[in-house]
Design an enzyme around this catalytic site. Structure first.
Site, mmCIF file in Angstrom:
data_model
loop_
_atom_site.group_PDB
_atom_site.id
_atom_site.type_symbol
_atom_site.label_atom_id
_atom_site.label_comp_id
_atom_site.label_asym_id
_atom_site.label_seq_id
_atom_site.Cartn_x
_atom_site.Cartn_y
_atom_site.Cartn_z
ATOM 1 C CE1 TYR A 169 -1.275 5.765 3.239
ATOM 2 C CE2 TYR A 169 -2.449 4.498 4.906
ATOM 3 C CZ TYR A 169 -2.421 5.129 3.683
ATOM 4 O OH TYR A 169 -3.561 5.144 2.899
ATOM 5 C CG ASN A 204 -7.984 -3.096 5.108
ATOM 6 O OD1 ASN A 204 -6.839 -2.770 4.822
ATOM 7 N ND2 ASN A 204 -8.341 -3.427 6.340
ATOM 8 C CB ALA A 236 -4.603 -8.911 2.705
ATOM 9 C CE LYS A 286 -3.838 8.504 3.383
ATOM 10 N NZ LYS A 286 -4.315 9.229 2.176
ATOM 11 C CD GLU A 288 1.415 -7.163 -3.880
ATOM 12 O OE1 GLU A 288 2.109 -8.176 -3.679
ATOM 13 O OE2 GLU A 288 1.884 -6.099 -4.359
#
Length: 323
Positions: free
Chosen positions: A150, A179, A194, A154, A192
């Site tokens: 990932y 986040n 945290a 990016k 999902e």
């Protein structure tokens, strides 16, 4: 500009769905919202918006999405929380097709401004080895050692934006989100993050009558979490600015995962026994946003306190679960 066409990709998801809502609130009259999911699976959908279900991995679909647009906000990607990105590296890397094809389409159609949503996962792992590691500056992305899969996608896509700006004059803007959380987002199923996962687990503990919660890792890892309203504010400020280089958009309020659980327990009015799963995906030991650059260039940084945002998020997830 509010009379010109604005395209938002990933609009059936969390951040982009909120962005569409915010653009409507601000008076934008022509919005095209695009997502790969069927329309009935979008988190937010508005009747006064042109809503298209398109697979933006396919170049022809990107040409359709960008046609006639003055601005493009590209937030479409395969992504999720740490459990998802650690187990779906190839799928995350394939998001490079989306940004590549959207850049090509934007350039072909004469789009003036193009926003790309990057991530704090681009930062070097060597800078994130301790829970109290210094907050990440934009320069810390190089020498590169991004999150496998990932993060590398990016970082590559950031470079693609840079070279489309330099070679073709497309005014690209790149945000490194830290986040993001809030209502109208994934809270179960494996993608999902945290804050949503912990809210769900606390609610499940209350409903089941089992006063315990599983925590991935030791709970000592640290992160900062940014509420969606701050994310939208920063995104639009960056898009409208002259800042061409990638910029952190994230809260600088650092918290451990144990501390995050403390806050959610406080909101729920419970105290749970903690079960630590040391074999679960964990990510880097410490990550926070250094906001020196965004304060210097934009005179702004996120301000919403973690507990305030979590109260709203918890209430929304509670309503979804009870329904």
């Amino acid at each position: 500009m509010k009379q010109d066409l604005v395209v938002v990709t990933g609009a059936g998801g969390f951040i982009a769905g909120h962005l569409v809502s915010d653009l409507r609130r601000q008076g934008y009259r022509r919005i095209r919202a695009v997502d790969i999911k069927p329309l009935d699976e979008w988190y937010q959908k508005f009747d006064d918006v042109e809503n298209l279900s398109l697979d933006l991995n396919i170049r022809e679909h990107c040409l359709t999405a960008a046609r006639g647009a003055r601005q493009v906000f590209n937030l479409a990607a395969n992504m999720g929380g740490m459990g998802f990105i650690e187990n779906n590296k190839a799928l995350c890397m394939l998001s490079v097709l989306i940004n590549t094809h959207m850049l090509m389409a934007a350039n072909q159609h004469g789009v003036e401004r193009y926003f790309y949503s990057s991530s704090a996962c681009v930062y070097s792992a060597d800078k994130q080895v301790n829970p109290d590691s210094p907050a990440l500056k934009e320069a810390d992305a190089y020498p590169a050692l991004a999150e496998d899969g990932y993060g590398w996608e990016k970082l590559f896509s950031e470079r693609m934006c840079r070279h489309f700006r330099e070679d073709y004059g497309l005014r690209t803007r790149v945000a490194r989100f830290h986040n993001v959380y809030g209502p109208f987002g994934t809270w179960d199923g494996g993608r999902e993050k945290a804050p949503a996962a912990i809210c769900r687990k606390v609610i499940q503990a209350q409903v089941s009558g089992k006063p315990e919660i599983e925590i991935w890792g030791t709970g000592e890892r640290t992160r900062s979490f940014m509420y969606i309203d701050d994310c939208l504010d920063g995104t639009l400020r960056l898009m409208e600015s002259k800042v061409a280089e990638p910029l952190n958009i994230g809260s600088s309020e650092l918290v451990s995962i144990n501390g995050l659980v403390d806050i959610v327990e406080g909101i729920a009015g419970v105290k749970l026994r903690r079960l630590y799963n040391l074999d679960a995906p964990k990510g880097v030991n410490g990550r926070n946003s250094d906001n020196t650059k965004i304060k210097t260039l934009l005179g702004w940084e996120p301000t919403i306190k973690l507990r305030d945002g979590l109260e709203k998020t918890y209430a929304w997830i509670h309503d979804q679960m009870m329904a």
